[in-house]
Design an enzyme around this catalytic site. Structure first.
Site, short mmCIF file in Angstrom:
data_model
loop_
_atom_site.label_atom_id
_atom_site.label_comp_id
_atom_site.label_asym_id
_atom_site.label_seq_id
_atom_site.Cartn_x
_atom_site.Cartn_y
_atom_site.Cartn_z
N SER A 50 -13.46 -11.85 13.07
CA SER A 50 -14.05 -10.66 12.46
C SER A 50 -15.55 -10.63 12.74
CB SER A 50 -13.82 -10.69 10.95
OG SER A 50 -14.59 -11.75 10.38
N ASP A 82 -11.06 -8.64 15.11
CA ASP A 82 -10.44 -8.08 13.91
C ASP A 82 -11.42 -7.10 13.24
OD1 ASP A 82 -8.49 -7.89 11.90
OD2 ASP A 82 -9.41 -9.47 10.71
N HIS A 83 -10.96 -5.90 12.95
CA HIS A 83 -11.76 -4.89 12.24
C HIS A 83 -13.12 -4.61 12.87
CE1 HIS A 83 -9.01 -4.34 8.87
NE2 HIS A 83 -8.82 -5.66 8.88
N HIS A 184 -5.97 -6.08 1.68
CA HIS A 184 -6.50 -7.41 1.97
C HIS A 184 -6.71 -8.23 0.69
CE1 HIS A 184 -8.02 -5.18 5.64
NE2 HIS A 184 -7.34 -6.18 6.16
N SER A 223 -0.82 -11.69 3.87
CA SER A 223 -0.72 -12.96 3.14
C SER A 223 0.23 -12.83 1.96
CB SER A 223 -2.11 -13.39 2.64
OG SER A 223 -2.84 -13.96 3.71
N ILE A 265 -2.95 -12.58 9.05
CA ILE A 265 -2.98 -13.50 7.91
C ILE A 265 -4.34 -14.21 7.86
CG2 ILE A 265 -1.96 -15.60 6.91
CD1 ILE A 265 0.72 -14.71 8.20
P1 13P Z 1 -5.10 -11.10 4.30
O1 13P Z 1 -6.49 -11.57 4.01
O2 13P Z 1 -4.52 -10.36 3.18
O3 13P Z 1 -4.29 -12.19 4.82
O4 13P Z 1 -5.25 -10.02 5.49
C1 13P Z 1 -5.76 -10.44 6.71
C2 13P Z 1 -6.06 -9.29 7.59
O5 13P Z 1 -5.50 -8.21 7.48
C3 13P Z 1 -7.05 -9.48 8.63
O6 13P Z 1 -7.29 -8.31 9.35
O1 G3H Z 2 -9.38 -8.34 6.98
C1 G3H Z 2 -10.39 -9.03 7.05
C2 G3H Z 2 -10.28 -10.47 7.36
O2 G3H Z 2 -9.67 -11.16 6.32
C3 G3H Z 2 -11.61 -11.01 7.73
O3 G3H Z 2 -12.40 -11.11 6.60
O4 G3H Z 2 -14.52 -9.92 7.16
O5 G3H Z 2 -14.44 -11.73 5.41
O6 G3H Z 2 -14.23 -12.30 7.84
P1 G3H Z 2 -14.00 -11.27 6.76
ZN ZN Z 3 -7.12 -6.57 8.17
#
Ligand code: 13P
Ligand code: G3H
Ligand code: ZN
Length: 321
Positions: A50, A82-83, A184, A223, A265
């Site tokens: 991320s 991610d994101h 999340h 999760s 996850i």
């Molecule tokens: P969780 O933190 O609920 O496992 O979700 C992870 C996620 O979607 C990361 O993009």
């Molecule tokens: O969905 C987000 C992930 O769990 C990453 O979280 O932005 O705190 O690294 P973070």
């Molecule tokens: Zn996510």
């Protein structure tokens, strides 16, 4: 070994009807735990990073950690942003050799979401990278008016099956993250734990009927917040609330059978790591060697990942298909 392309992992997952675990990483112990677990279970895996992980660990350290994992492991590993929240961040990761990026403009209006995805897709596809987009809001189980019982509103938080078709067609994204009651973190549901799996089926069907084929869907917030980990954390001084709750494993299994071939996850890894650290420190108050504190925590993350890939995602044994 070299990195395996996300595109290849997806193609095999669709064919084999299993899901790839996309696990968040931000330090060495997490990378090692996940990759060792997948190596032992012969499971392909996605390591996802991320924006927050990049600023915590430094992008170069993370990229090198993934490179090290690829060097010491034989299992297929892809690297994913991610994101991603901007074109610039996605471009940085594409230029660093990520095999896929997510551009998350799901908070923007529909047209702006499409425009931003389109921009990233155009750059990514010219640089051998694939793109995940998101439609809908990850607000948890929170139906909007007129949405319960199979009603689909374009004004609601959840992904609308027909709108998903237009979104995929016009943005050109290679996979779609859906909002079906997922969210999340460790407190996903107020009351009953629930994903709208009928809606997920409707989304998949709409994409199929529209000629988009066996289109890859992505489940964020996957999760399960295992009770034993929550109890372990609290036993050793943690203060997680009684309302901590995740997605039941049975729901994840249905979701992946319907077509969520990337399952994200993070929270469960955090819980396992925290439980391990708290237990060691509580039982060995004189300990101050980080290896003796983080080592057992890493082992707990590894066990958790083994369980996920073997018993929930169905990808164990598929590394060399
Ligand atoms: P969780 O933190 O609920 O496992 O979700 C992870 C996620 O979607 C990361 O993009
Ligand atoms: O969905 C987000 C992930 O769990 C990453 O979280 O932005 O705190 O690294 P973070
Ligand atoms: Zn996510």
């Amino acid at each position: 070994m070299s990195l395996t392309h996300t595109r290849d992992l997806f193609a095999k997952a669709l064919k084999g009807k299993y899901a790839i675990g996309a696990f968040n990483v931000n330090n060495m112990e997490l990378v090692q735990a996940i990759v060792e677990a997948c190596e032992e279970e012969k499971a392909p895996v996605m390591l996802q990073i991320s924006k927050g992980a990049r600023s915590y660990a430094n992008p170069v350290y993370l990229r090198k950690l993934v490179e090290a994992a690829v060097n010491v492991s034989t299992t297929p590993i892809a690297i994913h942003l991610d994101h991603g929240d901007s074109f610039e961040l996605c471009k940085e990761c594409i230029d660093e050799g990520f095999t896929s990026v997510m551009i998350d403009a799901s908070h923007e209006p529909f047209e702006k979401n499409i425009d931003l995805c389109r921009l990233v897709v155009e750059y990514a596809h010219r640089h051998n990278c694939v793109v995940e987009g998101e439609l809908g809001h990850l607000v948890g189980a929170q139906f909007d008016e007129g949405e319960a019982g199979g009603g689909y509103s374009t004004a609601g938080h959840y992904t609308h099956p027909e709108q998903a078709v237009a979104f995929v067609r016009r943005s050109g994204v290679d996979s779609l993250a859906v909002a079906i009651g997922n969210s999340h973190g460790a407190y996903k549901f107020k009351g009953e734990q629930h994903l709208d799996l009928d809606r997920l089926k409707a989304i998949k069907q709409s994409l199929l009927k529209a000629g988009l084929g066996d289109y890859p869907l992505v489940l964020h917030g996957a999760s399960s917040v295992p009770t034993d980990l929550v109890e372990e954390i609290n036993k050793y001084g943690g203060k997680l609330g009684a309302d901590a709750a995740g997605v039941p494993e049975a729901d994840i299994e249905v979701a992946r059978r319907v077509g969520c071939i990337k399952v994200n996850i993070d929270t469960d890894l955090r819980l396992a790591m925290t439980a391990g650290v708290r237990k060691t420190l509580a039982e060995n108050p004189k300990e101050f060697d980080p290896r003796k504190i983080l080592g057992p925590a890493r082992a707990m993350v590894k066990e958790l990942v083994r369980h996920k890939v073997r018993d929930v995602l169905g990808c164990a044994g598929h590394a060399f298909d």
